[in-house]
Design a protein around this motif. Structure first.
Motif, PDB file in Angstrom:
ATOM      1  N   SER A 118      48.770  44.928  47.668  1.00  0.00           N
ATOM      2  CA  SER A 118      49.104  45.914  48.683  1.00  0.00           C
ATOM      3  C   SER A 118      48.483  45.538  50.027  1.00  0.00           C
ATOM      4  N   TRP A 119      49.216  45.805  51.116  1.00  0.00           N
ATOM      5  CA  TRP A 119      48.682  45.568  52.457  1.00  0.00           C
ATOM      6  C   TRP A 119      47.568  46.557  52.781  1.00  0.00           C
ATOM      7  N   ASN A 120      47.510  47.664  52.072  1.00  0.00           N
ATOM      8  CA  ASN A 120      46.454  48.642  52.302  1.00  0.00           C
ATOM      9  C   ASN A 120      45.078  48.135  51.890  1.00  0.00           C
ATOM     10  N   SER A 121      45.031  47.093  51.079  1.00  0.00           N
ATOM     11  CA  SER A 121      43.737  46.511  50.744  1.00  0.00           C
ATOM     12  C   SER A 121      43.218  45.615  51.867  1.00  0.00           C
ATOM     13  N   LEU A 122      44.110  45.247  52.818  1.00  0.00           N
ATOM     14  CA  LEU A 122      43.700  44.418  53.952  1.00  0.00           C
ATOM     15  C   LEU A 122      43.538  45.222  55.239  1.00  0.00           C
ATOM     16  N   PHE A 123      44.363  46.240  55.429  1.00  0.00           N
ATOM     17  CA  PHE A 123      44.354  47.020  56.657  1.00  0.00           C
ATOM     18  C   PHE A 123      44.286  48.504  56.327  1.00  0.00           C
ATOM     19  N   ASP A 124      43.585  49.243  57.175  1.00  0.00           N
ATOM     20  CA  ASP A 124      43.552  50.692  57.020  1.00  0.00           C
ATOM     21  C   ASP A 124      43.503  51.334  58.402  1.00  0.00           C
ATOM     22  N   ASP A 125      43.209  52.623  58.460  1.00  0.00           N
ATOM     23  CA  ASP A 125      43.195  53.343  59.732  1.00  0.00           C
ATOM     24  C   ASP A 125      42.073  52.877  60.655  1.00  0.00           C
ATOM     25  N   HIS A 126      41.052  52.259  60.105  1.00  0.00           N
ATOM     26  CA  HIS A 126      39.886  51.861  60.888  1.00  0.00           C
ATOM     27  C   HIS A 126      39.893  50.378  61.257  1.00  0.00           C
ATOM     28  N   THR A 127      40.967  49.675  60.980  1.00  0.00           N
ATOM     29  CA  THR A 127      41.057  48.257  61.294  1.00  0.00           C
ATOM     30  C   THR A 127      41.101  48.068  62.809  1.00  0.00           C
ATOM     31  N   ARG A 128      40.268  47.148  63.292  1.00  0.00           N
ATOM     32  CA  ARG A 128      40.232  46.861  64.728  1.00  0.00           C
ATOM     33  C   ARG A 128      40.639  45.410  64.940  1.00  0.00           C
ATOM     34  N   ASP A 129      41.729  45.211  65.653  1.00  0.00           N
ATOM     35  CA  ASP A 129      42.251  43.881  65.926  1.00  0.00           C
ATOM     36  C   ASP A 129      41.592  43.345  67.195  1.00  0.00           C
ATOM     37  N   ALA A 138      40.748  42.812  79.263  1.00  0.00           N
ATOM     38  CA  ALA A 138      41.127  41.917  80.363  1.00  0.00           C
ATOM     39  C   ALA A 138      41.686  42.694  81.555  1.00  0.00           C
ATOM     40  N   CYS A 139      42.213  43.895  81.309  1.00  0.00           N
ATOM     41  CA  CYS A 139      42.746  44.716  82.389  1.00  0.00           C
ATOM     42  C   CYS A 139      41.641  45.219  83.303  1.00  0.00           C
ATOM     43  N   THR A 140      40.452  45.409  82.773  1.00  0.00           N
ATOM     44  CA  THR A 140      39.328  45.872  83.598  1.00  0.00           C
ATOM     45  C   THR A 140      38.578  44.666  84.128  1.00  0.00           C
ATOM     46  N   ASP A 141      37.876  44.850  85.248  1.00  0.00           N
ATOM     47  CA  ASP A 141      37.151  43.739  85.886  1.00  0.00           C
ATOM     48  C   ASP A 141      35.683  43.707  85.497  1.00  0.00           C
ATOM     49  N   GLU A 142      35.288  44.459  84.498  1.00  0.00           N
ATOM     50  CA  GLU A 142      33.884  44.493  84.096  1.00  0.00           C
ATOM     51  C   GLU A 142      33.527  43.250  83.280  1.00  0.00           C
ATOM     52  N   GLU A 143      32.250  42.838  83.395  1.00  0.00           N
ATOM     53  CA  GLU A 143      31.768  41.711  82.581  1.00  0.00           C
ATOM     54  C   GLU A 143      31.178  42.262  81.293  1.00  0.00           C
ATOM     55  N   HIS A 144      31.550  41.655  80.178  1.00  0.00           N
ATOM     56  CA  HIS A 144      31.018  42.037  78.867  1.00  0.00           C
ATOM     57  C   HIS A 144      30.540  40.766  78.179  1.00  0.00           C
ATOM     58  N   PRO A 145      29.209  40.548  78.123  1.00  0.00           N
ATOM     59  CA  PRO A 145      28.707  39.317  77.515  1.00  0.00           C
ATOM     60  C   PRO A 145      28.880  39.266  76.000  1.00  0.00           C
ATOM     61  N   ILE A 146      28.989  40.414  75.358  1.00  0.00           N
ATOM     62  CA  ILE A 146      29.111  40.453  73.900  1.00  0.00           C
ATOM     63  C   ILE A 146      30.475  41.011  73.541  1.00  0.00           C
ATOM     64  N   ASP A 147      31.187  40.295  72.669  1.00  0.00           N
ATOM     65  CA  ASP A 147      32.496  40.776  72.231  1.00  0.00           C
ATOM     66  C   ASP A 147      32.323  42.026  71.379  1.00  0.00           C
ATOM     67  N   PRO A 148      33.275  42.950  71.431  1.00  0.00           N
ATOM     68  CA  PRO A 148      33.168  44.163  70.606  1.00  0.00           C
ATOM     69  C   PRO A 148      33.373  43.836  69.133  1.00  0.00           C
ATOM     70  N   ASP A 151      37.658  43.286  63.246  1.00  0.00           N
ATOM     71  CA  ASP A 151      37.892  42.665  61.951  1.00  0.00           C
ATOM     72  C   ASP A 151      38.385  41.236  62.138  1.00  0.00           C
ATOM     73  N   ILE A 152      37.997  40.377  61.198  1.00  0.00           N
ATOM     74  CA  ILE A 152      38.479  38.997  61.221  1.00  0.00           C
ATOM     75  C   ILE A 152      39.830  38.980  60.520  1.00  0.00           C
ATOM     76  N   PRO A 153      40.842  38.384  61.137  1.00  0.00           N
ATOM     77  CA  PRO A 153      42.162  38.328  60.478  1.00  0.00           C
ATOM     78  C   PRO A 153      42.075  37.547  59.165  1.00  0.00           C
ATOM     79  N   ILE A 154      42.908  37.963  58.210  1.00  0.00           N
ATOM     80  CA  ILE A 154      42.883  37.350  56.882  1.00  0.00           C
ATOM     81  C   ILE A 154      43.266  35.876  56.937  1.00  0.00           C
ATOM     82  N   THR A 155      44.073  35.484  57.915  1.00  0.00           N
ATOM     83  CA  THR A 155      44.445  34.070  58.039  1.00  0.00           C
ATOM     84  C   THR A 155      43.236  33.218  58.389  1.00  0.00           C
ATOM     85  N   GLU A 156      42.348  33.730  59.260  1.00  0.00           N
ATOM     86  CA  GLU A 156      41.135  32.983  59.604  1.00  0.00           C
ATOM     87  C   GLU A 156      40.165  32.935  58.426  1.00  0.00           C
ATOM     88  N   VAL A 157      40.083  34.016  57.680  1.00  0.00           N
ATOM     89  CA  VAL A 157      39.205  34.023  56.503  1.00  0.00           C
ATOM     90  C   VAL A 157      39.688  33.010  55.477  1.00  0.00           C
TER      91      VAL A 157
END
Length: 163
Positions: A118-129, A138-148, A151-157
């Motif tokens: 099931s795809w529900n075992s990989l993604f749920d309501d709290h999944t952050r892409d 990228a739309c905002t001009d603020e600097e963010h040194p640390i990425d938020p 989740d790591i995509p399953i293809t990269e895993v």
């Protein structure tokens, strides 16, 4: 003036049986904590002690009833007691009941778990892409040194685990 007292993280050494408690409020002139004494055991300590002693006594009586021959019990003055059948039946019923509870709990967990396909075992309501978060950032001009956090995509895993 609020009087709040708590157990001191540093216990004072005392040869008495009294418990020392340190008040949060200190004497500003002398820089010392005010001590108050409370005697006696806590209610839960008493219940724990009585419970442990009564468990030991009940276990001893159970084993005496289960293993002593009937003439010895009559000699001790014990003439009325349950059948010896219950010495085996009660522990057996308890163990089987615990086994059924564990198996029932496992069965409920298996029923509530989604299938591995099931795809529900990989993604749920709290999944952050990460791509959506970075494109919105990228739309905002603020600097963010640390990425938020995302989740790591399953293809990269799969690529890092299996090549």
């Amino acid at each position: 003036m609020v009087d709040s007292s708590a157990n001191s993280p540093r216990r004072m050494l005392s040869l008495s049986r009294e418990r020392a408690f340190v008040s949060i409020l200190d004497d500003e002139r002398e820089g010392r904590f005010a001590l108050s004494n409370k005697q006696g055991a806590k209610l839960l300590e008493v219940y724990g002690f009585v419970g442990s002693i009564s468990t030991i006594v009940a276990t001893g009586l159970f084993f005496l009833w289960a293993y002593l021959p009937e003439p010895w019990l009559h000699y001790l003055g014990i003439t009325y007691y349950p059948s010896r059948y219950w010495a085996l039946a009660i522990p057996t019923y308890v163990m089987v009941t615990i086994l059924f509870i564990v198996l029932f709990y496992l069965g409920l967990n298996y029923m509530a778990t989604v299938p591995s396909t099931s795809w529900n075992s990989l993604f749920d309501d709290h999944t952050r892409d990460a791509s959506r978060i970075l494109s919105a950032r990228a739309c905002t001009d603020e600097e963010h040194p640390i990425d938020p956090i995302s989740d790591i995509p399953i293809t990269e895993v799969n690529a890092s685990l299996f090549g």
